[in-house]
Write a protein that holds these residues in place. Structure first.
Motif, short mmCIF file in Angstrom:
data_model
loop_
_atom_site.label_atom_id
_atom_site.label_comp_id
_atom_site.label_asym_id
_atom_site.label_seq_id
_atom_site.Cartn_x
_atom_site.Cartn_y
_atom_site.Cartn_z
N GLU A 133 -25.39 -6.04 -25.83
CA GLU A 133 -24.10 -5.36 -25.90
C GLU A 133 -24.29 -3.92 -26.38
OE1 GLU A 133 -20.14 -4.87 -25.33
OE2 GLU A 133 -21.21 -6.73 -24.90
N LYS A 134 -25.11 -3.73 -27.39
CA LYS A 134 -25.39 -2.39 -27.89
C LYS A 134 -26.06 -1.53 -26.81
CE LYS A 134 -27.91 0.20 -31.33
NZ LYS A 134 -29.03 0.23 -32.20
N ILE A 135 -27.01 -2.11 -26.11
CA ILE A 135 -27.72 -1.39 -25.05
C ILE A 135 -26.75 -0.94 -23.97
CG2 ILE A 135 -29.35 -1.70 -23.15
CD1 ILE A 135 -30.96 -3.52 -25.13
N PHE A 136 -25.91 -1.85 -23.50
CA PHE A 136 -24.98 -1.51 -22.41
C PHE A 136 -23.92 -0.50 -22.84
CE2 PHE A 136 -26.98 -4.94 -20.20
CZ PHE A 136 -26.82 -4.61 -18.86
N ARG A 137 -23.59 -0.46 -24.10
CA ARG A 137 -22.62 0.54 -24.58
C ARG A 137 -23.22 1.94 -24.69
NH1 ARG A 137 -17.96 -1.79 -28.01
NH2 ARG A 137 -17.94 -3.94 -27.29
N THR A 138 -24.54 2.03 -24.84
CA THR A 138 -25.17 3.33 -25.01
C THR A 138 -25.57 4.00 -23.69
OG1 THR A 138 -27.36 2.35 -25.29
CG2 THR A 138 -26.08 2.73 -27.28
N ILE A 139 -25.69 3.23 -22.63
CA ILE A 139 -26.12 3.79 -21.34
C ILE A 139 -24.89 4.21 -20.54
CG2 ILE A 139 -27.34 3.32 -19.19
CD1 ILE A 139 -28.99 1.25 -20.69
N ASP A 140 -24.95 5.43 -19.99
CA ASP A 140 -23.83 5.97 -19.21
C ASP A 140 -24.11 5.79 -17.71
OD1 ASP A 140 -21.59 7.28 -18.28
OD2 ASP A 140 -22.43 9.28 -18.60
N TRP A 141 -23.45 4.81 -17.12
CA TRP A 141 -23.59 4.57 -15.69
C TRP A 141 -22.25 4.79 -14.98
CZ3 TRP A 141 -26.14 -0.77 -16.78
CH2 TRP A 141 -27.49 -0.58 -17.12
N SER A 170 -35.94 0.97 -20.39
CA SER A 170 -36.25 1.89 -21.49
C SER A 170 -35.42 1.56 -22.73
CB SER A 170 -35.98 3.32 -21.04
OG SER A 170 -36.16 4.22 -22.09
N ALA A 171 -34.12 1.31 -22.54
CA ALA A 171 -33.24 0.97 -23.67
C ALA A 171 -33.62 -0.38 -24.27
CB ALA A 171 -31.78 0.97 -23.22
N ASN A 172 -34.00 -1.34 -23.42
CA ASN A 172 -34.44 -2.65 -23.91
C ASN A 172 -35.64 -2.51 -24.82
OD1 ASN A 172 -32.50 -4.20 -22.62
ND2 ASN A 172 -33.77 -4.62 -20.85
N ARG A 173 -36.61 -1.72 -24.40
CA ARG A 173 -37.84 -1.56 -25.18
C ARG A 173 -37.56 -0.93 -26.55
NH1 ARG A 173 -42.46 -2.63 -22.27
NH2 ARG A 173 -42.12 -2.89 -20.05
N LYS A 174 -36.58 -0.04 -26.62
CA LYS A 174 -36.21 0.56 -27.91
C LYS A 174 -35.66 -0.48 -28.88
CE LYS A 174 -35.28 5.12 -26.04
NZ LYS A 174 -34.25 6.09 -25.67
N CYS A 175 -35.06 -1.54 -28.35
CA CYS A 175 -34.53 -2.61 -29.18
C CYS A 175 -35.52 -3.75 -29.36
CB CYS A 175 -33.24 -3.18 -28.57
SG CYS A 175 -31.81 -2.15 -28.82
N GLY A 176 -36.71 -3.59 -28.78
CA GLY A 176 -37.73 -4.63 -28.92
C GLY A 176 -37.64 -5.72 -27.87
N LEU A 177 -36.87 -5.50 -26.81
CA LEU A 177 -36.75 -6.48 -25.72
C LEU A 177 -37.60 -6.03 -24.54
CD1 LEU A 177 -32.89 -7.06 -25.78
CD2 LEU A 177 -34.66 -8.44 -26.87
N LYS A 178 -37.97 -6.97 -23.69
CA LYS A 178 -38.78 -6.64 -22.52
C LYS A 178 -38.23 -7.40 -21.32
CE LYS A 178 -43.47 -6.81 -20.78
NZ LYS A 178 -44.82 -7.29 -21.00
#
Length: 87
Positions: free
Chosen positions: A11-19, A59-67
């Protein structure tokens, strides 16, 4: 990882990316992704947009520790005559 923590991270990742300029037009709004349980569907008319979205998401996933698991990632492209699924 607990499912609730996983969903909170996504949820945090999707809120930070501007698509806002990518995806398909639905009643004047851009629709570019859908969530179903543990599946995320990326939607666009342009293959280039999907590539950019996947790169930004990874890229955003990796910043949160996800792959992202690329073995489970599928891309479906539809032309005017056929639908192809690329693994």
């Amino acid at each position: 990882m607990s499912p609730k923590l996983f969903i909170a991270c996504l949820e945090k990742i999707f809120r930070t990316i501007d698509w806002t300029k990518k995806g398909i037009n639905v009643n004047g709004e851009k629709l570019n992704h859908l969530w179903f349980a543990d599946y995320i569907i990326i939607i666009s008319y342009a293959v280039n947009d999907i590539e950019v979205i996947l790169q930004e998401l990874d890229s955003a996933n990796r910043k949160c520790g996800l792959k992202m698991n690329m073995r489970k990632t599928k891309i479906m492209a539809r032309t005017t005559r056929t639908t192809k699924t690329v693994y």
